[in-house]
Motif scaffolding. Sequence first.
Motif, PDB file in Angstrom:
ATOM      1  N   LEU A  21      65.833 -42.423  34.980  1.00 43.72           N
ATOM      2  CA  LEU A  21      65.549 -41.879  36.309  1.00 43.72           C
ATOM      3  C   LEU A  21      64.078 -42.038  36.678  1.00 43.72           C
ATOM      4  O   LEU A  21      63.742 -42.399  37.806  1.00 43.72           O
ATOM      5  CB  LEU A  21      65.934 -40.401  36.357  1.00 43.72           C
TER       6      LEU A  21
ATOM      7  N   PHE B 140      62.745 -44.239  39.834  1.00 42.08           N
ATOM      8  CA  PHE B 140      62.095 -43.596  40.982  1.00 42.08           C
ATOM      9  C   PHE B 140      60.564 -43.613  40.885  1.00 42.08           C
ATOM     10  O   PHE B 140      59.890 -43.021  41.717  1.00 42.08           O
ATOM     11  CB  PHE B 140      62.598 -42.161  41.128  1.00 42.08           C
TER      12      PHE B 140
ATOM     13  N   THR C 235      69.271 -35.032  37.873  1.00 40.65           N
ATOM     14  CA  THR C 235      68.548 -35.342  39.110  1.00 40.65           C
ATOM     15  C   THR C 235      67.912 -34.096  39.715  1.00 40.65           C
ATOM     16  O   THR C 235      66.783 -34.145  40.225  1.00 40.65           O
ATOM     17  CB  THR C 235      69.496 -35.983  40.132  1.00 40.65           C
TER      18      THR C 235
ATOM     19  N   TYR D 186      63.965 -33.519  40.319  1.00 43.70           N
ATOM     20  CA  TYR D 186      63.451 -33.234  41.669  1.00 43.70           C
ATOM     21  C   TYR D 186      62.649 -31.935  41.679  1.00 43.70           C
ATOM     22  O   TYR D 186      61.570 -31.867  42.279  1.00 43.70           O
ATOM     23  CB  TYR D 186      64.598 -33.147  42.670  1.00 43.70           C
TER      24      TYR D 186
ATOM     25  N   ILE E   3      59.264 -38.205  45.557  1.00 42.72           N
ATOM     26  CA  ILE E   3      60.507 -38.780  45.038  1.00 42.72           C
ATOM     27  C   ILE E   3      61.548 -38.742  46.147  1.00 42.72           C
ATOM     28  O   ILE E   3      61.551 -37.825  46.975  1.00 42.72           O
ATOM     29  CB  ILE E   3      60.986 -38.007  43.782  1.00 42.72           C
TER      30      ILE E   3
ATOM     31  N   LYS F 110      64.589 -37.808  47.677  1.00 41.68           N
ATOM     32  CA  LYS F 110      65.632 -36.799  47.476  1.00 41.68           C
ATOM     33  C   LYS F 110      67.005 -37.317  47.882  1.00 41.68           C
ATOM     34  O   LYS F 110      68.014 -37.048  47.200  1.00 41.68           O
ATOM     35  CB  LYS F 110      65.283 -35.541  48.276  1.00 41.68           C
TER      36      LYS F 110
ATOM     37  N   LYS G 249      68.235 -40.332  47.799  1.00 39.68           N
ATOM     38  CA  LYS G 249      68.798 -41.232  46.785  1.00 39.68           C
ATOM     39  C   LYS G 249      69.261 -40.461  45.559  1.00 39.68           C
ATOM     40  O   LYS G 249      70.270 -40.811  44.937  1.00 39.68           O
ATOM     41  CB  LYS G 249      67.764 -42.285  46.388  1.00 39.68           C
ATOM     42  N   LEU G 250      68.513 -39.415  45.214  1.00 43.06           N
ATOM     43  CA  LEU G 250      68.930 -38.579  44.084  1.00 43.06           C
ATOM     44  C   LEU G 250      70.271 -37.917  44.366  1.00 43.06           C
ATOM     45  O   LEU G 250      71.161 -37.882  43.511  1.00 43.06           O
ATOM     46  CB  LEU G 250      67.871 -37.508  43.802  1.00 43.06           C
TER      47      LEU G 250
ATOM     48  N   THR H 167      74.456 -38.219  42.638  1.00 42.49           N
ATOM     49  CA  THR H 167      75.270 -37.122  42.098  1.00 42.49           C
ATOM     50  C   THR H 167      76.690 -37.114  42.657  1.00 42.49           C
ATOM     51  O   THR H 167      77.600 -36.610  42.009  1.00 42.49           O
ATOM     52  CB  THR H 167      74.623 -35.760  42.417  1.00 42.49           C
TER      53      THR H 167
ATOM     54  N   CYS I  58      68.850 -27.066  42.215  1.00 47.04           N
ATOM     55  CA  CYS I  58      67.378 -27.121  42.128  1.00 47.04           C
ATOM     56  C   CYS I  58      66.790 -25.711  42.043  1.00 47.04           C
ATOM     57  O   CYS I  58      65.864 -25.456  41.268  1.00 47.04           O
ATOM     58  CB  CYS I  58      66.797 -27.852  43.340  1.00 47.04           C
TER      59      CYS I  58
END
Length: 254
Positions: free
Chosen positions: A98, A102, A140, A144, A154, A156, A158-159, A163, A174
């Motif tokens: 990851l 990223f 992820t 984040y 980063i 977010k 795309k993260l 998922t 988060c």
Amino acid sequence: MDAKQIKRLGIKLGIKESRVFRKAEELMRLAEMKPGLCVSGSCKAVICLELACVSSGQALDRVTAVKLAGTTKSVYNSMLKTLESLLDMQAPLTFRELSVQFGCPSRSSQVAEEALQRYENGQQVFVNGVSDCTKPLYLTASLYATCKKLKVKIDKSKLIAMTGCKRSTFDRMCCLLEPHVESVLGENQSLQTNKRSNSFLDDIEIFSQTDELEEKRKRQEVHDNKEENELDEYEQWKREILQRVAAERQSNGS
């Protein structure tokens, strides 16, 4: 959707091997047993065909797949991730991968991994004795949350896409991980402060020892000078005595 329909879609995708079709049919049956999966039959079949191709090491045209699925690219990708998760076909994801993907600094992945480990230790996140924290959502979200605290940029969106979950689910995860990230960062900061304090105390001790050695050297110099002066005085006195004796002998001889 029956096997004939799956095969028709597969042929349009350029699939020829029978083992790929058999795998897709198997995945389709498993997917039908998963509750709450809101996706059309054709979209589900195409995704199962793609997953069958991946498991068999076959290439597949994603653009054509999205068209046959009758949906948008973003929805297709999201459903693909969801089905991968439900069918346990996701490739293992690591924090290192990851971070590279990223462009995050190594510290971010280290803190994120430690924070997730602490979350895992304090939660019942085991399924059949196996930790559920290996799923992309946990990794992820932890990365984040860490990047947010470290003020590292980063992507977010795309993260979240990785998922296969909703943004609200990602945000909740988060929030659950943020206290653990703060705990890890706080301990690291405390450790660095202690190291600096220890270094400062060491410097003071070194300076103190240096001053003590310098003082001893000065005292030794004073002592040596004193002895040298006393020796000079003795030599001067001895010369004067010898000169006086010599003068008296010379006077008596004459």
